[in-house]
Design a protein around this motif. Structure first.
Motif, PDB file in Angstrom:
ATOM      1  N   ILE A 246       1.024  -1.202   0.034  1.00  0.00           N
ATOM      2  CA  ILE A 246      -0.068   0.116  -0.080  1.00  0.00           C
ATOM      3  C   ILE A 246       0.948   1.082   0.196  1.00  0.00           C
ATOM      4  O   ILE A 246       0.594   2.151  -0.787  1.00  0.00           O
ATOM      5  CB  ILE A 246      -0.827  -0.004   1.182  1.00  0.00           C
ATOM      6  CG1 ILE A 246      -1.958  -1.050   0.974  1.00  0.00           C
ATOM      7  CG2 ILE A 246      -1.624   1.478   1.420  1.00  0.00           C
ATOM      8  CD1 ILE A 246      -2.838  -1.154   2.286  1.00  0.00           C
ATOM      9  N   LYS A 247       2.011   1.346   0.825  1.00  0.00           N
ATOM     10  CA  LYS A 247       2.790   2.411   0.936  1.00  0.00           C
ATOM     11  C   LYS A 247       3.480   2.715  -0.667  1.00  0.00           C
ATOM     12  O   LYS A 247       3.650   3.905  -0.829  1.00  0.00           O
ATOM     13  CB  LYS A 247       4.056   2.291   1.956  1.00  0.00           C
ATOM     14  CG  LYS A 247       5.187   3.354   2.135  1.00  0.00           C
ATOM     15  CD  LYS A 247       5.990   2.784   3.144  1.00  0.00           C
ATOM     16  CE  LYS A 247       7.055   3.914   3.137  1.00  0.00           C
ATOM     17  NZ  LYS A 247       8.116   3.414   4.230  1.00  0.00           N
ATOM     18  N   ALA A 248       3.841   1.558  -1.205  1.00  0.00           N
ATOM     19  CA  ALA A 248       4.568   1.637  -2.469  1.00  0.00           C
ATOM     20  C   ALA A 248       3.484   2.149  -3.588  1.00  0.00           C
ATOM     21  O   ALA A 248       3.854   2.982  -4.328  1.00  0.00           O
ATOM     22  CB  ALA A 248       5.106   0.367  -2.840  1.00  0.00           C
TER      23      ALA A 248
ATOM     24  N   THR B 277      -3.395  12.292  15.334  1.00  0.00           N
ATOM     25  CA  THR B 277      -3.858  10.947  15.180  1.00  0.00           C
ATOM     26  C   THR B 277      -5.179  10.978  15.141  1.00  0.00           C
ATOM     27  O   THR B 277      -6.122  11.648  15.798  1.00  0.00           O
ATOM     28  CB  THR B 277      -3.401  10.357  16.546  1.00  0.00           C
ATOM     29  OG1 THR B 277      -2.202  10.230  16.673  1.00  0.00           O
ATOM     30  CG2 THR B 277      -3.806   8.799  16.700  1.00  0.00           C
ATOM     31  N   LEU B 278      -5.784  10.028  14.293  1.00  0.00           N
ATOM     32  CA  LEU B 278      -7.363  10.193  13.945  1.00  0.00           C
ATOM     33  C   LEU B 278      -7.687   9.045  14.599  1.00  0.00           C
ATOM     34  O   LEU B 278      -7.545   7.745  14.322  1.00  0.00           O
ATOM     35  CB  LEU B 278      -7.531   9.869  12.225  1.00  0.00           C
ATOM     36  CG  LEU B 278      -6.788  11.202  11.642  1.00  0.00           C
ATOM     37  CD1 LEU B 278      -6.716  10.968  10.183  1.00  0.00           C
ATOM     38  CD2 LEU B 278      -7.743  12.504  11.931  1.00  0.00           C
ATOM     39  N   TRP B 279      -8.880   9.351  15.449  1.00  0.00           N
ATOM     40  CA  TRP B 279      -9.653   8.313  16.126  1.00  0.00           C
ATOM     41  C   TRP B 279     -10.771   7.794  15.268  1.00  0.00           C
ATOM     42  O   TRP B 279     -11.384   6.852  15.729  1.00  0.00           O
ATOM     43  CB  TRP B 279     -10.014   8.809  17.413  1.00  0.00           C
ATOM     44  CG  TRP B 279      -8.908   9.178  18.142  1.00  0.00           C
ATOM     45  CD1 TRP B 279      -8.560  10.523  18.433  1.00  0.00           C
ATOM     46  CD2 TRP B 279      -7.808   8.383  18.852  1.00  0.00           C
ATOM     47  NE1 TRP B 279      -7.538  10.831  19.307  1.00  0.00           N
ATOM     48  CE2 TRP B 279      -7.110   9.542  19.642  1.00  0.00           C
ATOM     49  CE3 TRP B 279      -7.627   7.262  19.068  1.00  0.00           C
ATOM     50  CZ2 TRP B 279      -5.910   9.144  20.229  1.00  0.00           C
ATOM     51  CZ3 TRP B 279      -6.331   6.908  19.552  1.00  0.00           C
ATOM     52  CH2 TRP B 279      -5.725   7.782  20.393  1.00  0.00           C
ATOM     53  N   SER B 280     -11.058   8.395  14.328  1.00  0.00           N
ATOM     54  CA  SER B 280     -12.187   7.856  13.352  1.00  0.00           C
ATOM     55  C   SER B 280     -11.781   8.079  11.871  1.00  0.00           C
ATOM     56  O   SER B 280     -10.847   8.957  11.823  1.00  0.00           O
ATOM     57  CB  SER B 280     -13.569   8.466  13.514  1.00  0.00           C
ATOM     58  OG  SER B 280     -13.550   9.827  13.209  1.00  0.00           O
TER      59      SER B 280
ATOM     60  N   LEU C 270      -5.752   9.182   0.695  1.00  0.00           N
ATOM     61  CA  LEU C 270      -5.628   7.702   0.992  1.00  0.00           C
ATOM     62  C   LEU C 270      -4.510   7.291   1.935  1.00  0.00           C
ATOM     63  O   LEU C 270      -4.638   6.277   2.893  1.00  0.00           O
ATOM     64  CB  LEU C 270      -5.417   6.779  -0.006  1.00  0.00           C
ATOM     65  CG  LEU C 270      -6.664   6.834  -1.289  1.00  0.00           C
ATOM     66  CD1 LEU C 270      -6.298   6.272  -2.573  1.00  0.00           C
ATOM     67  CD2 LEU C 270      -7.564   6.165  -0.788  1.00  0.00           C
ATOM     68  N   THR C 271      -3.592   7.980   2.268  1.00  0.00           N
ATOM     69  CA  THR C 271      -2.402   8.080   3.145  1.00  0.00           C
ATOM     70  C   THR C 271      -2.987   8.114   4.326  1.00  0.00           C
ATOM     71  O   THR C 271      -2.658   7.437   5.553  1.00  0.00           O
ATOM     72  CB  THR C 271      -1.357   8.851   2.919  1.00  0.00           C
ATOM     73  OG1 THR C 271      -0.822   8.587   1.627  1.00  0.00           O
ATOM     74  CG2 THR C 271      -0.458   8.915   3.940  1.00  0.00           C
ATOM     75  N   VAL C 272      -3.800   9.083   4.774  1.00  0.00           N
ATOM     76  CA  VAL C 272      -4.646   9.177   5.887  1.00  0.00           C
ATOM     77  C   VAL C 272      -5.265   7.960   6.350  1.00  0.00           C
ATOM     78  O   VAL C 272      -5.273   7.407   7.457  1.00  0.00           O
ATOM     79  CB  VAL C 272      -5.562  10.480   5.906  1.00  0.00           C
ATOM     80  CG1 VAL C 272      -6.379  10.310   7.163  1.00  0.00           C
ATOM     81  CG2 VAL C 272      -4.639  11.534   5.763  1.00  0.00           C
TER      82      VAL C 272
ATOM     83  N   ALA D 244      -2.499   5.199   7.197  1.00  0.00           N
ATOM     84  CA  ALA D 244      -1.533   5.474   8.531  1.00  0.00           C
ATOM     85  C   ALA D 244      -2.508   5.949   9.702  1.00  0.00           C
ATOM     86  O   ALA D 244      -1.779   5.918  10.799  1.00  0.00           O
ATOM     87  CB  ALA D 244      -0.642   6.702   8.196  1.00  0.00           C
ATOM     88  N   GLU D 245      -3.528   6.278   9.658  1.00  0.00           N
ATOM     89  CA  GLU D 245      -4.598   6.778  10.366  1.00  0.00           C
ATOM     90  C   GLU D 245      -3.784   8.116  11.402  1.00  0.00           C
ATOM     91  O   GLU D 245      -3.960   8.042  12.472  1.00  0.00           O
ATOM     92  CB  GLU D 245      -5.054   5.907  11.538  1.00  0.00           C
ATOM     93  CG  GLU D 245      -5.793   4.585  10.933  1.00  0.00           C
ATOM     94  CD  GLU D 245      -5.915   3.673  11.934  1.00  0.00           C
ATOM     95  OE1 GLU D 245      -5.985   3.742  13.297  1.00  0.00           O
ATOM     96  OE2 GLU D 245      -6.258   2.476  11.188  1.00  0.00           O
ATOM     97  N   PHE D 246      -3.044   8.844  10.549  1.00  0.00           N
ATOM     98  CA  PHE D 246      -2.234   9.654  11.207  1.00  0.00           C
ATOM     99  C   PHE D 246      -1.871  10.746  10.205  1.00  0.00           C
ATOM    100  O   PHE D 246      -1.673  10.418   8.886  1.00  0.00           O
ATOM    101  CB  PHE D 246      -1.129   9.090  12.010  1.00  0.00           C
ATOM    102  CG  PHE D 246      -0.015  10.186  12.787  1.00  0.00           C
ATOM    103  CD1 PHE D 246      -0.316  10.656  13.927  1.00  0.00           C
ATOM    104  CD2 PHE D 246       1.350  10.528  11.717  1.00  0.00           C
ATOM    105  CE1 PHE D 246       0.780  11.715  14.331  1.00  0.00           C
ATOM    106  CE2 PHE D 246       1.886  11.429  12.430  1.00  0.00           C
ATOM    107  CZ  PHE D 246       1.817  12.109  13.684  1.00  0.00           C
ATOM    108  N   VAL D 247      -1.829  12.075  10.524  1.00  0.00           N
ATOM    109  CA  VAL D 247      -1.435  13.052   9.509  1.00  0.00           C
ATOM    110  C   VAL D 247      -0.271  14.052  10.049  1.00  0.00           C
ATOM    111  O   VAL D 247      -0.575  14.368  11.342  1.00  0.00           O
ATOM    112  CB  VAL D 247      -2.495  13.769   9.073  1.00  0.00           C
ATOM    113  CG1 VAL D 247      -3.221  14.707  10.091  1.00  0.00           C
ATOM    114  CG2 VAL D 247      -2.047  14.662   7.821  1.00  0.00           C
ATOM    115  N   SER D 248       0.806  14.424   9.387  1.00  0.00           N
ATOM    116  CA  SER D 248       1.887  15.146  10.130  1.00  0.00           C
ATOM    117  C   SER D 248       2.288  16.132   8.947  1.00  0.00           C
ATOM    118  O   SER D 248       2.239  15.732   7.945  1.00  0.00           O
ATOM    119  CB  SER D 248       3.029  14.318  10.233  1.00  0.00           C
ATOM    120  OG  SER D 248       4.172  14.982  10.370  1.00  0.00           O
TER     121      SER D 248
END
Length: 328
Positions: free
Chosen positions: A37-39, A143-146, A227-229, A232-236
């Motif tokens: 998925i990352k690739a 960090t995304l909880w939903s 789609l990265t969100v 990863a369920e996280f954004v930075s």
């Protein structure tokens, strides 16, 4: 009718990626699905950058900003209670498209190294803007909880069928960008890359075509961010750093500029090398650097040409336009 070998190669690659979704869990290697998925996400962003660099000759060092904008648009939408991924997609496309339109209109008034520097500046502006968003984590990220849903189902989440969603997005991106490159738009874009003055003389607005390509590329990269969100369920803010943009540029050049499959090959090569070398040495880039030097010396056409060499003019999308009739 002769079928282009590059299409057959990618058909095989996509078939293998599809098979991996069903085979890897059966043999106890589910963790590899996240690596794939990352690739694939990296490949989506790289394909969009190749539209600028390989086809349009616009060397950008701020393309990761669009990935970050797409990711933050989705994250902020989720924090605001918007959960339908289609709505979040529209928001990400609108924000990234507007940003690309404004910054592209300014950046495209320059060329060469000046275009490179101004895109770098816009990328860094995006990074520092995101670090200042204290309600959304600031420097530490969020960090995304939903996560987003598809009309209430988890099909677009890691626990659902996110792998297939990302794969379908990659296929659509590859197909759409290649159709665009083979159209009149793509031929004019390459003509402007090879000789912008001549392209203007035969009646095409180079600025308009380049700006359109810039906006399209930015919006595609934003989809990768969305789609990265989900993955990863996280954004930075780190998504927008110039190092990320540099990685995308390396992927495109490594894979083969202006080729149908180069960006995808380069993305998978980078992720695999990072995983393999990272398991051996913490400072894996000490080995990665010399490896890139060797690739630059002995694979000047990129991985695409190294793995599947083609004769000049066969199966390539980078041939210049030589006349107004060809462009039409």
């Amino acid at each position: 009718m002769r079928v282009d070998r590059s299409f057959l190669v990618m058909g095989l690659v996509f078939a293998l990626l599809l098979a991996a979704h069903f085979v890897l869990p059966l043999i106890g290697h589910s963790y590899l699905l996240n690596l794939l998925i990352k690739a694939m996400l990296l490949a989506i962003a790289a394909i969009s950058l190749d539209l600028l660099v390989g086809q349009g000759g616009m060397l950008s060092l701020g393309h990761a900003a669009f990935v970050a904008i797409g990711a933050y648009a989705a994250a902020i939408g989720l924090q605001s209670g918007i959960e339908n991924i289609l709505v979040l997609l529209l928001i990400a496309l609108a924000v990234s498209g507007l940003f690309a339109l404004v910054t592209g209109a300014l950046a495209l008034r320059t060329s060469g190294v000046y275009f490179l520097m101004i895109t770098l500046a816009f990328g860094q502006m995006t990074y520092f803007t995101l670090t200042s968003l204290a309600p959304y984590g600031g420097d530490d990220g969020l960090t995304l909880w939903s996560l987003a849903t598809f009309f209430g189902s988890d099909v677009v989440q890691s626990g659902g069928q996110l792998y297939l969603v990302v794969l379908a997005t990659l296929v659509l991106t590859w197909w759409g960008v290649n159709r665009l490159n083979g159209s009149r738009f793509g031929r004019v874009l390459r003509a402007a890359r090879d000789n912008s003055e001549r392209t203007e003389i035969i009646g095409f607005s180079v600025f308009r075509y380049r700006l359109t390509a810039y906006v399209i590329a930015g919006m595609i990269a934003a989809v990768a961010g969305l789609l990265t969100v989900q993955q990863a369920e996280f954004v930075s803010p780190a998504l927008a750093t110039w190092q990320r943009s540099g990685d995308l540029l390396v992927v495109v050049v490594l894979g083969g500029l202006g080729t149908r499959n180069g960006a995808l090959f380069g993305a998978f090569f980078l992720v695999i090398v990072e995983e393999v070398l990272g398991s051996v040495l913490h400072e894996w880039r000490l080995l990665y650097g010399p490896l890139l030097v060797l690739m630059a010396l002995y694979a000047k056409g990129g991985l695409s040409d190294l793995l599947f060499p083609v004769k000049a003019g066969a199966g390539q999308t980078g041939a210049p336009v030589t006349s107004g009739e060809e462009a039409s």
